[in-house]
Design an enzyme around this catalytic site. Structure first.
Site, PDB file in Angstrom:
ATOM      1  N   GLN A 137       0.899  -0.989  -0.087  1.00 47.44           N
ATOM      2  CA  GLN A 137      -0.046   0.332  -0.055  1.00 47.44           C
ATOM      3  C   GLN A 137       0.777   1.579  -0.079  1.00 47.44           C
ATOM      4  O   GLN A 137      -0.004   2.411  -0.161  1.00 47.44           O
ATOM      5  CB  GLN A 137      -0.634   0.082   1.295  1.00 47.44           C
ATOM      6  CG  GLN A 137      -0.045   0.253   2.482  1.00 47.44           C
ATOM      7  CD  GLN A 137      -1.434   0.024   3.453  1.00 47.44           C
ATOM      8  OE1 GLN A 137      -1.296  -0.555   4.086  1.00 47.44           O
ATOM      9  NE2 GLN A 137      -1.420   1.359   4.314  1.00 47.44           N
ATOM     10  N   ASN A 306      -0.850  -9.265   5.058  1.00 40.42           N
ATOM     11  CA  ASN A 306      -0.454  -7.856   5.274  1.00 40.42           C
ATOM     12  C   ASN A 306      -0.832  -7.062   3.924  1.00 40.42           C
ATOM     13  O   ASN A 306      -0.088  -7.843   2.614  1.00 40.42           O
ATOM     14  CB  ASN A 306       0.313  -8.045   5.694  1.00 40.42           C
ATOM     15  CG  ASN A 306      -0.099  -6.428   7.105  1.00 40.42           C
ATOM     16  OD1 ASN A 306      -0.511  -5.431   6.685  1.00 40.42           O
ATOM     17  ND2 ASN A 306       1.089  -6.291   7.985  1.00 40.42           N
TER      18      ASN A 306
END
Length: 339
Positions: A137, A306
């Site tokens: 991200q 994650n």
């Protein structure tokens, strides 16, 4: 709070890290993660933050080797970031389950129903080739978007047989408004994103709508849809780990919110994460449960994917303690799409 623990350990443990050891690790760190600095002042500050991180890693791991912890830490790409910087840039979920004014929709707290006669003792949905590779991200609080696409990618694959990487940017750009209440790189909720995909008639593929690490104009294209959602289900009642196990074990990967605050989570490396200081109510990070199991020495864990690249944790994954009072809120904000 963890820093006070470090100070105590410094008093009670034999500390062996020398300045030359830290300097060597600092140079390795800068080279590995391509760190450059605009001034000596900036580098000196980052060096001081890194020094605190490496000392904490060293002391924690000494304690873990003596059986005080079930997990280990390591220097990763967050080692020169403060906890405040890390939480601002790398998380993206701002939910207080105990707060009645929370943006979570009000739902009747009844048990979810699954057609379950027996559950497997271990599950890893990666073995079904229905989990995409670990993504990154970057410095954008968009974890909720990655958690959303992660679960939808898997459920779409389990139904269709095709694993398609979906667009987080589509969610970030197109739900940053009053209708869906997400805030682009400043956070959001997975359920809001699921609702957008339902209303919108689908979500674009990652290839057609690539990630840019910042909020832009909504560029959704109907012809580029990679998956659709009929509805979504919250795992209820909130905080019930057995209901969560039933969902993961019988349906597929599940989007979850967790409390990822602090150095222990930031620098997690391997083992079963168990932090008694984390909250089951105040959640700040969206992740994806892709399975569960039990270690050889009997510790039950959830397997979490994650969105911080493969530099973090177990090549981008984490094992978190299971059946220990909903540790870190693992079952407090769980949901998955129905495709």
């Amino acid at each position: 709070m963890y820093r006070s623990v470090i100070i105590l350990l410094l008093v009670t443990e034999v500390f062996s890290l020398l300045r030359e050891d830290i300097d060597k690790e600092w140079n390795i760190f800068k080279l590995k993660y391509n760190r450059t600095f605009l001034s000596d002042v900036e580098e000196n500050y980052r060096y001081s933050v890194f020094t605190e991180s490496i000392q904490a890693v060293h002391l924690h791991n000494m304690a873990a080797s003596k059986g005080r912890y079930s997990f280990w830490l390591n220097i990763n790409h967050f080692a020169d970031m403060t906890d405040e910087e890390y939480e601002d840039k790398m998380t993206g979920l701002a939910v207080d389950i105990s707060n009645k004014t929370s943006e979570i929709s009000e739902v009747i707290q009844t048990k979810s129903s699954y057609n379950v006669t027996s559950l497997p003792t271990e599950v890893d949905w990666r073995n079904e080739k229905c989990v995409t590779s670990v993504k990154n991200q970057g410095a954008c609080g968009s974890c909720y978007a990655f958690s959303t696409t992660g679960s939808l990618e898997s459920h779409h694959c389990l139904k269709s047989g095709a694993l398609v990487s979906l667009s987080e940017q589509n969610i970030i750009d197109c739900t940053d408004n009053k209708k869906y209440h997400n805030k682009g790189c400043k956070g959001g909720l997975m359920d809001h994103a699921f609702q957008y995909i339902i209303d919108n008639g689908g979500i674009d593929t990652e290839k057609s709508y690539p990630y840019s690490e910042e909020v832009g104009r909504c560029m959704f294209e109907k012809q580029a849809v990679g998956a659709t959602v009929q509805s979504y289900r919250d795992v209820l009642p909130r905080g019930d780990e057995y209901e969560l196990k039933k969902a993961v074990g019988s349906v597929g990967p599940v989007s979850v919110g967790v409390d990822a605050r602090g150095l222990l989570f930031r620098l997690y490396s391997y083992g079963v994460y168990d932090n008694f200081m984390c909250s089951s109510k105040k959640l700040n990070h969206g992740m994806l449960i892709v399975g569960y199991g039990t270690t050889g020495d009997g510790i039950e864990y959830w397997l979490l994917k994650n969105s911080w690249s493969t530099f973090w944790g177990l090549d981008g994954y984490m094992k978190m303690i299971r059946n220990k009072g909903n540790r870190c809120g693992i079952a407090s904000l769980a949901s998955y799409p129905i495709v």
